[in-house]
Design an enzyme around this catalytic site. Structure first.
Site, short mmCIF file in Angstrom:
data_model
loop_
_atom_site.label_atom_id
_atom_site.label_comp_id
_atom_site.label_asym_id
_atom_site.label_seq_id
_atom_site.Cartn_x
_atom_site.Cartn_y
_atom_site.Cartn_z
N CYS A 1 0.81 -1.22 0.00
CA CYS A 1 0.00 0.00 0.00
C CYS A 1 0.85 1.27 0.00
O CYS A 1 0.33 2.38 -0.17
CB CYS A 1 -0.95 -0.01 1.19
SG CYS A 1 -2.02 -1.47 1.17
N HIS B 1 -3.21 6.96 2.43
CA HIS B 1 -3.65 5.68 1.85
C HIS B 1 -5.03 5.36 2.40
O HIS B 1 -5.26 5.40 3.62
CB HIS B 1 -2.63 4.60 2.22
CG HIS B 1 -3.14 3.23 2.00
ND1 HIS B 1 -3.71 2.82 0.82
CD2 HIS B 1 -3.20 2.14 2.84
CE1 HIS B 1 -4.09 1.56 0.93
NE2 HIS B 1 -3.79 1.14 2.14
N ASN C 1 -10.07 -0.43 0.25
CA ASN C 1 -8.62 -0.29 0.22
C ASN C 1 -8.11 -0.88 -1.10
O ASN C 1 -8.12 -2.10 -1.27
CB ASN C 1 -8.03 -1.03 1.43
CG ASN C 1 -6.52 -1.01 1.46
OD1 ASN C 1 -5.86 -0.71 0.47
ND2 ASN C 1 -5.95 -1.39 2.59
#
Ligand code: COA
Length: 335
Positions: free
Chosen positions: A118, A260, A290
């Site tokens: 990520c 993020h 996500n």
């Protein structure tokens, strides 16, 4: 083209792409024991996009996002010198960036994958800015793209509620030092905690009978959600503060916080720790979940498209996740 040393780096365009197919929390509640209320309360996620069927891969998402960015500035793909594809879900372990290069016809570009989960897009931007700064390359396409839906255990309610698929792209170019937009960065890794979040190699039970080599495939994503949560809300604010201090930028000077998009609670907790007002947080985790390396460029492209970001705005961008790796890059937007 070799340029003189110590150039600046500017962002010329952003682009993004998500699959059409939507999976709502209510649909997930038919697969595992969960509910829309629980998922929204704990994560802020309402739905996510999934790449369904077997015809398309991460390469197609990355290609569409890249073409979206290139088309916005009518750039000939042959102008691109380097492609960095941040992904942890390639469709070829030797790398998928070269397939994107071929699909967008950027035949002058060298292309490689960057694996940092990520945080991949932040590391991609920082890597690109080094090549631009030292004059090695003039134009770089940085893509964050992931299809973690392929690596989720869809019976594991701890993880299957969180992730979605998507891609975002940014075109960077070298510029005069006074036009520089990438002001500074701060990167960290703590490999001692790699197993808090992993997509690790799964070896066969028995080795090759003659060679004692264990071949295999990969496990599903495994996560210790509580530990990842604690890590994010403790380390990300420190990392941002360190980066701000190195640049002599105060919290009040920040216009946008682009974290993020892992979990809305993490975004709010980080903003609160830094005393950044919630209306400065860029959020779209509710729509996409996500999306790993794609989440930051996807949210950046959306904010640019919505006209939120003005010239000279200071944007604090932080990625965090598996590794554990986390990092901040601070940019000053120039329209
Ligand atoms: N639906 C319903 N109930 C669930 C559930 C789900 N999907 N997942 C867990 N629960 C239950 C648990 O069994 C537990 O029940 P119990 O109290 O009866 O034992 C309760 O809800 C609380 O579970 P817990 O694991 O403590 O939840 P949490 O508040 O820590 O939230 C996460 C779980 C995953 C949402 C949270 O830990 C998180 O967001 N962590 C960070 C993950 C992340 O961002 N990863 C990617 C980083 S890049």
């Amino acid at each position: 083209m070799k340029l003189s040393a110590m150039q600046g780096s500017k962002i010329l365009a952003t682009g993004s792409f998500v699959p059409d197919s939507t999976l709502s929390n209510n649909q997930i509640s038919k697969i595992v024991e969960t509910s829309d209320e629980w998922i929204v309360a704990r994560t802020g996620i309402k739905e996510r996009r999934l790449l369904i069927g077997n015809k398309q891969s991460v390469v197609d998402l990355a290609t569409a996002a890249s073409l979206n960015a290139l088309n916005k500035i009518s750039m000939n793909p042959l102008e691109v010198d380097l492609i960095i594809l941040a992904t942890s879900s390639p469709n070829d372990l030797f790398g998928s960036a070269s397939q994107v290069q071929a699909k967008i016809k950027a035949f002058n570009a060298v292309a490689f994958d960057l694996t940092a989960a990520c945080s991949g897009f932040v590391l991609g931007i920082v890597t690109a800015s080094q090549f631009l700064k030292n004059g090695s390359y003039r134009t770089i396409l940085v893509i964050g793209a992931d299809v973690l839906s392929k690596w989720i255990n869809w019976s594991d309610r701890n993880t299957c509620i969180l992730f979605g698929d998507g891609a975002g792209a940014t075109i960077l170019q070298s510029c005069k030092p006074q036009d520089n937009q990438i002001l500074g960065f701060q990167l960290n890794t703590d490999g001692r905690y790699w197993d808090h979040l992993s997509l690790s190699y799964k070896k066969n039970i028995d080795p090759h009978p003659l060679l004692n080599i264990y071949q295999g495939s990969f496990n599903y994503i495994a996560m210790n959600g509580k530990e990842v949560y604690k890590f994010a809300v403790s380390q990300v604010p420190l990392n941002i503060l360190k980066c701000l201090q190195s640049l002599n930028i105060t919290i009040n000077e920040i216009d946008w916080l682009l974290l993020h998009q892992a979990n809305e609670r993490i975004l709010l907790a980080v903003a609160e720790k830094l005393s950044i007002s919630t209306n400065k947080i860029l959020v779209n985790v509710n729509k996409y979940g996500n999306t790993s390396a794609a989440s930051i460029p996807l949210a950046l492209d959306e904010a640019v498209h919505d006209g939120k970001i003005s010239s000279n705005d200071i944007i604090v961008i932080s990625g965090f996740g598996a590794g554990l790796t986390w990092g901040t890059v601070i940019i000053q937007w120039k329209c």
